[in-house]
Design a protein around this motif. Sequence first.
Motif, PDB file in Angstrom:
ATOM      1  N   GLY A  86     -34.246  -0.826 103.338  1.00 61.76           N
ATOM      2  CA  GLY A  86     -33.786  -0.820 104.718  1.00 61.76           C
ATOM      3  C   GLY A  86     -34.454  -1.832 105.629  1.00 61.76           C
ATOM      4  N   ARG A  87     -35.281  -2.723 105.059  1.00 61.49           N
ATOM      5  CA  ARG A  87     -36.001  -3.712 105.868  1.00 61.49           C
ATOM      6  C   ARG A  87     -35.774  -5.114 105.316  1.00 61.49           C
ATOM      7  NH1 ARG A  87     -40.205  -1.836 109.700  1.00 61.49           N
ATOM      8  NH2 ARG A  87     -40.869  -3.962 109.346  1.00 61.49           N
ATOM      9  N   LEU A  88     -35.690  -6.080 106.219  1.00 60.36           N
ATOM     10  CA  LEU A  88     -35.618  -7.483 105.835  1.00 60.36           C
ATOM     11  C   LEU A  88     -37.036  -7.922 105.475  1.00 60.36           C
ATOM     12  CD1 LEU A  88     -34.003 -10.195 105.753  1.00 60.36           C
ATOM     13  CD2 LEU A  88     -34.764 -10.532 108.112  1.00 60.36           C
ATOM     14  N   ILE A  89     -37.241  -8.317 104.211  1.00 59.93           N
ATOM     15  CA  ILE A  89     -38.591  -8.693 103.778  1.00 59.93           C
ATOM     16  C   ILE A  89     -38.712 -10.206 103.640  1.00 59.93           C
ATOM     17  CG2 ILE A  89     -38.961  -6.488 102.604  1.00 59.93           C
ATOM     18  CD1 ILE A  89     -38.698  -8.092  99.926  1.00 59.93           C
ATOM     19  N   PHE A  90     -39.940 -10.675 103.726  1.00 56.00           N
ATOM     20  CA  PHE A  90     -40.241 -12.082 103.508  1.00 56.00           C
ATOM     21  C   PHE A  90     -41.243 -12.194 102.373  1.00 56.00           C
ATOM     22  CE2 PHE A  90     -39.028 -12.001 108.035  1.00 56.00           C
ATOM     23  CZ  PHE A  90     -37.912 -12.829 107.941  1.00 56.00           C
ATOM     24  N   VAL A  91     -41.036 -13.195 101.524  1.00 51.14           N
ATOM     25  CA  VAL A  91     -41.888 -13.410 100.358  1.00 51.14           C
ATOM     26  C   VAL A  91     -42.337 -14.863 100.369  1.00 51.14           C
ATOM     27  CG1 VAL A  91     -42.026 -13.303  97.837  1.00 51.14           C
ATOM     28  CG2 VAL A  91     -40.541 -11.703  99.060  1.00 51.14           C
ATOM     29  N   GLU A  92     -43.623 -15.079 100.144  1.00 55.26           N
ATOM     30  CA  GLU A  92     -44.155 -16.436 100.048  1.00 55.26           C
ATOM     31  C   GLU A  92     -45.318 -16.453  99.075  1.00 55.26           C
ATOM     32  OE1 GLU A  92     -46.702 -17.427 103.718  1.00 55.26           O
ATOM     33  OE2 GLU A  92     -45.234 -15.978 104.439  1.00 55.26           O
ATOM     34  N   VAL A  93     -45.682 -17.644  98.633  1.00 58.66           N
ATOM     35  CA  VAL A  93     -46.834 -17.778  97.747  1.00 58.66           C
ATOM     36  C   VAL A  93     -48.071 -17.393  98.544  1.00 58.66           C
ATOM     37  CG1 VAL A  93     -48.236 -19.377  96.375  1.00 58.66           C
ATOM     38  CG2 VAL A  93     -45.738 -19.569  96.365  1.00 58.66           C
ATOM     39  N   ALA A  94     -48.924 -16.578  97.955  1.00 61.89           N
ATOM     40  CA  ALA A  94     -50.143 -16.132  98.634  1.00 61.89           C
ATOM     41  C   ALA A  94     -51.078 -17.312  98.869  1.00 61.89           C
ATOM     42  CB  ALA A  94     -50.835 -15.056  97.806  1.00 61.89           C
ATOM     43  N   ASN A  95     -51.750 -17.305 100.002  1.00 60.65           N
ATOM     44  CA  ASN A  95     -52.726 -18.349 100.327  1.00 60.65           C
ATOM     45  C   ASN A  95     -53.937 -18.238  99.423  1.00 60.65           C
ATOM     46  OD1 ASN A  95     -51.234 -19.412 102.469  1.00 60.65           O
ATOM     47  ND2 ASN A  95     -52.149 -18.006 103.927  1.00 60.65           N
TER      48      ASN A  95
END
Length: 105
Positions: free
Chosen positions: A83-92
């Motif tokens: 139910g949520r718009l998620i964001f995914v990125e490479v971890a710092n």
Amino acid sequence: MRPVCGTQMAIRLGSELFVSRLSFYTTTEELKRWFSRFGVVTEARLIKDRRTQRPKGFGFVTFESEVEAQNALKAMNGRIVGGRLIFVEVANAKPREDGTWTSCK
């Protein structure tokens, strides 16, 4: 000393993703299940509030390979999950207490 990108250690470390905007009701098991269709998830962890022990709405997913992580990033970034718009990125990249690094960009 930070590992050089392209080394075996750096490839393994480049397989960690940062996932944000998760529901506060998301469980570690759900997080792992959502991402496991893209490869072998070696670790899924939610960051929790120290006082309440409730999830803060973000976490990390680590894959066996950088290729699996990149496939998951492309497929899951900007999706609606739980139910949520998620964001995914490479971890710092951040140093761990044992002197190793968490990722390499």
